[in-house]
Design an enzyme around this catalytic site. Structure first.
Site: not given
Lengths: 94, 309
Positions: B69-72, B144-145, B196-198, B127, B270, B248
């Site tokens: 996820h690029s923004r992480e 990631n889906r 990943h984060s966060y 993302r 995370e 979730y």
């Protein structure tokens, strides 16, 4: 480059499944352009939602009118983005 | 070229800077580190993996990826720090030495290069991948889906405009397909760790179903030890458990896929924080985050080494 001036990140805590369903429905309202940083999971588990400035009033009204509690996690997203950029520029100048 | 000693791990970097530095790392540790290209992204960027190996052929291995996820951004930064740490600690830290004397480590620091470049050039909050979606103006798929594990069931969106859009079919994203092909062709990966984060969590399968993973008890025990090690450094508190029960329902995730492929030690981290800065974690926290995460990673790596299957 996309700017985030006035965008806020709200920390939202739903207290029941009905409120969670309502939050999930927000994601599908494309006109609001909201972005879950942390998705709503279960009652009491906080969700984080980025809300563009133009949608802030509508989203806050919706939360308040449904009794969903929230706080402001990030007041102005662009400020943080700018600070990050400034910090990145420093070492490269060095 | 940046030399290894002048690369600032306490700062965020662009994809070009990180890719340049990877070459330096390989040059500085030619007997240990090599760079593999496992494919190309949708926008034709190279998908690079660092291989840490002391020899042997088709040894059992540990897979690590950051930045899917690029923004992480804390994850790519942690990936770079970790790569350097692995290279530096071989021959110094007995546990790292033991792992690398028997196993290989593969680390993909920028698992979503198009998205990462886009976060620097155009939209810091991006993302997804950058693939075009037929019949929609919205761009990108949640990488990631997009894995073939409960693909398309609840816990992902079928709407291309959603941040959790699962894509038109499993493995539609070249960034995902490249890892799938690499892992399948390798055939001897024993641990698969995706960072990943966060939220400060250590998670294990499953995410797409509430059914406990057959190895849940062992995965839970490893997580407990890993989190204890992580917390020992700065007191950072982590929760742990299955994806489904801890956060979730999330379908089509990488670790569910890897687990279903028989890679028992499949975990998702995370990283920091729990929501003060979210994806905009200050650069001053890169090194502390990487340091504490390293302790948890070592627990998982050692367990993998000591529990062959």
């Amino acid at each position: 480059e996309q700017l985030f001036v006035g965008d806020q990140v709200l920390r939202i805590t739903a207290s029941n499944e009905e409120q969670i369903a309502l939050l999930r429905a927000l994601d599908e309202q494309t006109e609001l352009q909201v972005d879950f940083w942390r998705h709503p999971a279960s009652p009491g588990h906080p969700a984080d939602l980025r809300v563009p400035f133009p949608s802030l009033q509508a989203v806050k009204t919706l939360l308040e009118s449904n009794g969903i509690s929230y706080s402001i996690m990030i007041q102005d997203l662009q400020k943080l983005v700018d600070e990050e950029k400034k910090a990145m520029a420093k070492p490269s100048k060095t | 070229k940046r030399s290894g000693s002048t690369f600032n791990f306490a700062s965020y970097h662009t994809i070009d800077e990180i890719y340049d530095w990877m070459d330096t790392l390989v040059a500085d540790h030619p007997d240990l580190v090599s760079k593999l290209q496992i494919g190309q992204s949708y926008e034709n960027r190279s998908l690079y993996v660092l291989k840490f190996s002391t020899g042997g052929s088709n040894r059992s291995a540990i897979w690590l990826d950051t930045g899917i996820h690029s923004r992480e951004w804390i994850t790519q930064a942690t990936g770079a720090w970790t790569a350097n740490k692995i290279a530096e600690e071989y021959g110094q830290d007995p546990s790292v030495t033991a792992v690398l004397d028997s196993m290989d480590i593969f680390l993909e620091i920028i698992a979503n290069p198009d998205g990462f470049a886009y976060t620097h050039s155009s939209n810091r909050m991006w993302r997804k991948t950058r693939s075009r979606n037929s019949g929609s103006l919205c761009v990108g798929v949640d990488p990631n889906r997009n894995w073939n594990a409960g693909f398309g069931v609840a816990g992902a969106s079928r709407n291309p405009c959603s941040e959790t859009y699962h894509g038109p079919y499993a493995n539609s994203e070249p960034e995902v397909k490249a890892i799938v092909d690499f892992v399948n062709n390798h055939g001897n990966i024993k641990a698969f760790i995706s960072i990943h984060s966060y939220s400060q969590l250590l998670l294990y399968p499953y995410g797409y179903t509430r059914t406990p993973a057959p190895d849940q008890r062992e995965l839970h025990e490893i997580s407990k030890k890993a989190v204890a090690a992580l917390s020992s450094l700065y007191g950072t508190s982590y929760q742990y458990g299955s994806i489904y029960t801890t956060i979730y329902q999330a379908s089509g995730s990488s670790v569910d896929w890897s687990y279903n492929q028989g890679i028992k030690y499949s975990f998702t981290f995370e990283l920091r924080d729990t929501g003060r800065y979210g994806f905009l974690l200050p650069a001053s926290q890169i090194i502390p985050t990487a340091q504490e995460t390293w302790l948890a990673l070592k627990v998982i790596m050692q367990h993998t080494l000591n529990h062959p299957y």
